[in-house]
Design an enzyme around this catalytic site. Structure first.
Site, PDB file in Angstrom:
ATOM      1  N   GLN A 145      12.514  -3.491  45.985  1.00 11.62           N
ATOM      2  CA  GLN A 145      11.204  -2.995  45.592  1.00 11.62           C
ATOM      3  C   GLN A 145      11.230  -2.240  44.265  1.00 11.62           C
ATOM      4  O   GLN A 145      10.265  -2.288  43.497  1.00 11.62           O
ATOM      5  CB  GLN A 145      10.643  -2.096  46.702  1.00 11.62           C
ATOM      6  CG  GLN A 145       9.149  -1.832  46.555  1.00 11.62           C
ATOM      7  CD  GLN A 145       8.580  -1.083  47.735  1.00 11.62           C
ATOM      8  OE1 GLN A 145       9.126  -0.063  48.142  1.00 11.62           O
ATOM      9  NE2 GLN A 145       7.495  -1.591  48.304  1.00 11.62           N
ATOM     10  N   LEU A 150       0.825  -1.203   0.000  1.00  8.55           N
ATOM     11  CA  LEU A 150       0.000   0.000   0.000  1.00  8.55           C
ATOM     12  C   LEU A 150       0.864   1.261   0.000  1.00  8.55           C
ATOM     13  O   LEU A 150       0.638   2.189  -0.767  1.00  8.55           O
ATOM     14  CB  LEU A 150      -0.933  -0.015   1.215  1.00  8.55           C
ATOM     15  CG  LEU A 150      -1.828   1.211   1.417  1.00  8.55           C
ATOM     16  CD1 LEU A 150      -2.814   1.364   0.256  1.00  8.55           C
ATOM     17  CD2 LEU A 150      -2.595   1.087   2.745  1.00  8.55           C
ATOM     18  N   SER A 151       1.868   1.308   0.860  1.00 10.14           N
ATOM     19  CA  SER A 151       2.653   2.528   1.072  1.00 10.14           C
ATOM     20  C   SER A 151       3.589   2.867  -0.082  1.00 10.14           C
ATOM     21  O   SER A 151       4.036   1.987  -0.830  1.00 10.14           O
ATOM     22  CB  SER A 151       3.486   2.402   2.356  1.00 10.14           C
ATOM     23  OG  SER A 151       2.664   2.271   3.487  1.00 10.14           O
ATOM     24  N   GLY A 155       5.583   8.887  -0.946  1.00 12.75           N
ATOM     25  CA  GLY A 155       4.779  10.051  -0.597  1.00 12.75           C
ATOM     26  C   GLY A 155       3.468   9.719   0.085  1.00 12.75           C
ATOM     27  O   GLY A 155       2.644  10.602   0.325  1.00 12.75           O
ATOM     28  N   ILE A 162      16.634  -3.250  33.763  1.00 10.35           N
ATOM     29  CA  ILE A 162      16.839  -4.295  34.770  1.00 10.35           C
ATOM     30  C   ILE A 162      18.109  -5.084  34.482  1.00 10.35           C
ATOM     31  O   ILE A 162      18.853  -5.449  35.403  1.00 10.35           O
ATOM     32  CB  ILE A 162      15.610  -5.232  34.817  1.00 10.35           C
ATOM     33  CG1 ILE A 162      14.410  -4.498  35.435  1.00 10.35           C
ATOM     34  CG2 ILE A 162      15.911  -6.513  35.591  1.00 10.35           C
ATOM     35  CD1 ILE A 162      13.096  -5.243  35.312  1.00 10.35           C
ATOM     36  N   GLU A 186       1.529  -0.408  10.234  1.00  5.43           N
ATOM     37  CA  GLU A 186       0.097  -0.749  10.231  1.00  5.43           C
ATOM     38  C   GLU A 186      -0.726   0.206  11.108  1.00  5.43           C
ATOM     39  O   GLU A 186      -1.632  -0.210  11.824  1.00  5.43           O
ATOM     40  CB  GLU A 186      -0.113  -2.207  10.612  1.00  5.43           C
ATOM     41  CG  GLU A 186       0.383  -3.146   9.516  1.00  5.43           C
ATOM     42  CD  GLU A 186      -0.116  -4.550   9.636  1.00  5.43           C
ATOM     43  OE1 GLU A 186      -1.304  -4.732   9.982  1.00  5.43           O
ATOM     44  OE2 GLU A 186       0.674  -5.455   9.380  1.00  5.43           O
ATOM     45  N   GLY A 187      -0.387   1.483  11.017  1.00  7.24           N
ATOM     46  CA  GLY A 187      -1.112   2.502  11.770  1.00  7.24           C
ATOM     47  C   GLY A 187      -0.277   3.018  12.919  1.00  7.24           C
ATOM     48  O   GLY A 187      -0.202   2.390  13.969  1.00  7.24           O
ATOM     49  N   GLY A 203       2.306   7.451   3.326  1.00  4.91           N
ATOM     50  CA  GLY A 203       2.468   6.545   4.457  1.00  4.91           C
ATOM     51  C   GLY A 203       1.169   6.508   5.235  1.00  4.91           C
ATOM     52  O   GLY A 203       0.232   5.791   4.894  1.00  4.91           O
ATOM     53  N   SER A 204       1.097   7.347   6.270  1.00  6.03           N
ATOM     54  CA  SER A 204      -0.158   7.454   7.023  1.00  6.03           C
ATOM     55  C   SER A 204      -1.275   8.003   6.144  1.00  6.03           C
ATOM     56  O   SER A 204      -2.442   7.626   6.287  1.00  6.03           O
ATOM     57  CB  SER A 204       0.050   8.355   8.246  1.00  6.03           C
ATOM     58  OG  SER A 204       0.914   7.738   9.172  1.00  6.03           O
TER      59      SER A 204
END
Length: 340
Positions: free
Chosen positions: A251, A96-97, A100, A309, A335-336, A102-103
Site C-alpha cells: 500500500q 531577456l535575462s 542583474g 520507489i 520562465e517564471g 532575472g525575476s
C-alpha cells in the site's frame, strides 16, 4: 544520449523540422502546421516525456519566438523570418535575462543606441536556450534610460550571424544537459530600424505577454516529465520483488502512485485550459502561471517519489529516473520561478 553528450544531434533537429514541430503554431501560409497552443501542449508533453532537452528547445522556439512574431511582427518581418522558423532552418533563441535581471526582468542593463538609421546593441545576456545554434535571437535591451525601467525597453530581432554577436560561456547544468544554455555578448551589434519588434520603448509588454505563453510550454514540459516518472514507477513496481511479491502490491507504493497520478491529471487539465484560452485570444496571465506553478511542483514531487520507489538503483544511471529527477528541477525556476 543527449544528456550524456550534452548536445542534441543535428539529425534530431532535422527530423523535428520534417515532422512540422518547429512551426506547429504558425499558419500554413508561412510553412507552419496551422495548429494552436492546445496542440503544442500535447506535443510538448509527449516530447518531454522522453527528453526534456529536446522539449525545451521546441517550447522556446514556438512559444517565445514564433508566437510574438505572429502577434507583434510586421508583414515584412513575418514574410522574412517565419518560413525559416517553421522549417527549422533558423532555430529561435529568446534573450531577456542578465546577471542583474532575472525575476526582476525590467532591471536589464544591455543597451541599444540609435546611430542614424541603425541601432547599436551592447551588453551581455545570460541563460539563452539554444543560443549556440540560433539563427534568430529575440533580444530585449534598454533604449531609453530616462524613463521608469519597464518603459524604456525594446525588443530586437537579431540574426544569429550578426557581426559583434558572439556566444560566450556554456553553462554546465544539473539537468536538461542536452539543451545548450549560453551567454550572449553584444559588442556593437548593428541592426536596422526594421529589426525592432513592435514599438520602440514598448518591448517589455511584449516580453510579459510572450512569457505567458512560454509558461504554458514549460508547464507542458513539467507534465511530460511527471508522466515519465509515473510510467517508470508503475513498471518498476510490478517488476521489483521484495518480501515475496512485487512492491506494487504494498500500500505504501500504491499511495505514491495514486498521488502522482492525481496531481498529474490536475496539472494536465490546468495546462490544457490555459492553452485553450490562449488559442481564443483570452487573457491567460493567471491561468498560465497557475498551470506552471502546479505542474512544476508536481514534476518535482513525481521525480522524488519515483526515485524513492526505485531505491538505490534509481540513484544510479542504470535507470533513467535519475535524469528525470535532474531535469524536473529546472521547471520550478525558468520562465517564471514558483516564488514569483
Amino acid at each position: 544520449q543527449h544528456d550524456r553528450d550534452e548536445t542534441i544531434s543535428d539529425d534530431v533537429y532535422r527530423q523535428l523540422g520534417e515532422l512540422g514541430f518547429w512551426g506547429l503554431t504558425l499558419p500554413e501560409e508561412y510553412g507552419g502546421a496551422g495548429m494552436g497552443n492546445v496542440a503544442l501542449a500535447v506535443v510538448l508533453e509527449e516530447i518531454n516525456r522522453a527528453c526534456a532537452s529536446t522539449g525545451v528547445a521546441i517550447s522556446v522556439h514556438n512559444s517565445l519566438l514564433c508566437a510574438p512574431q505572429m502577434k507583434f511582427g510586421t508583414d515584412a518581418q513575418k514574410q522574412f523570418w517565419l518560413p525559416n522558423l517553421a522549417s527549422g532552418e533558423a532555430i529561435g533563441a529568446y534573450s531577456l535575462s542578465e546577471a542583474g535581471s532575472g525575476s526582476d526582468a525590467a532591471a536589464l542593463a544591455a543597451t541599444a543606441t540609435r546611430d542614424g538609421d541603425e541601432w547599436v546593441l551592447n551588453g551581455t545576456k545570460l541563460w539563452v536556450t539554444s543560443g549556440d545554434r540560433a539563427g534568430l535571437f529575440l533580444i530585449y535591451v534598454r533604449t531609453n534610460p530616462d524613463v521608469p525601467k519597464a518603459k524604456g525597453i525594446s525588443a530586437f530581432l537579431v540574426p544569429g550571424g550578426a557581426p559583434g554577436l558572439t556566444v560566450g560561456k556554456h553553462e554546465m547544468k544539473t539537468g536538461i544537459r542536452g539543451s545548450a544554455t549560453v551567454e550572449i555578448v553584444l559588442d556593437g551589434v548593428r541592426v536596422g530600424a526594421d529589426a525592432v519588434l513592435g514599438e520602440v520603448d514598448r518591448g517589455f509588454p511584449i516580453a510579459m505577454d510572450t512569457l505567458a505563453g512560454g509558461r504554458i510550454g514549460i508547464a507542458s514540459q513539467a507534465v511530460g516529465i511527471g508522466q515519465a516518472c509515473l510510467d517508470a514507477s508503475i513498471k518498476y513496481a510490478m517488476e521489483r520483488e521484495q518480501f515475496g511479491k512485487p512492491i506494487g502490491y504494498f500500500q505504501a507504493i500504491q499511495h505514491k502512485i495514486a498521488d502522482m497520478s492525481a496531481r498529474l491529471e490536475a496539472s494536465r487539465l490546468l495546462v490544457r485550459k490555459a492553452a485553450w484560452m490562449r488559442d481564443r485570444g483570452m487573457e491567460v496571465n493567471r491561468q498560465s502561471s497557475e498551470a506552471k506553478l502546479l505542474a512544476s511542483r508536481t514534476a518535482n514531487f513525481c521525480a522524488d517519489e519515483t526515485l524513492q520507489i526505485h531505491g538505490g538503483a534509481g540513484y544510479t544511471d542504470h535507470f533513467h529516473v535519475e535524469r528525470l529527477f535532474r531535469d524536473a528541477r529546472i521547471t520550478e525556476i525558468y520562465e517564471g520561478a514558483t516564488d514569483i
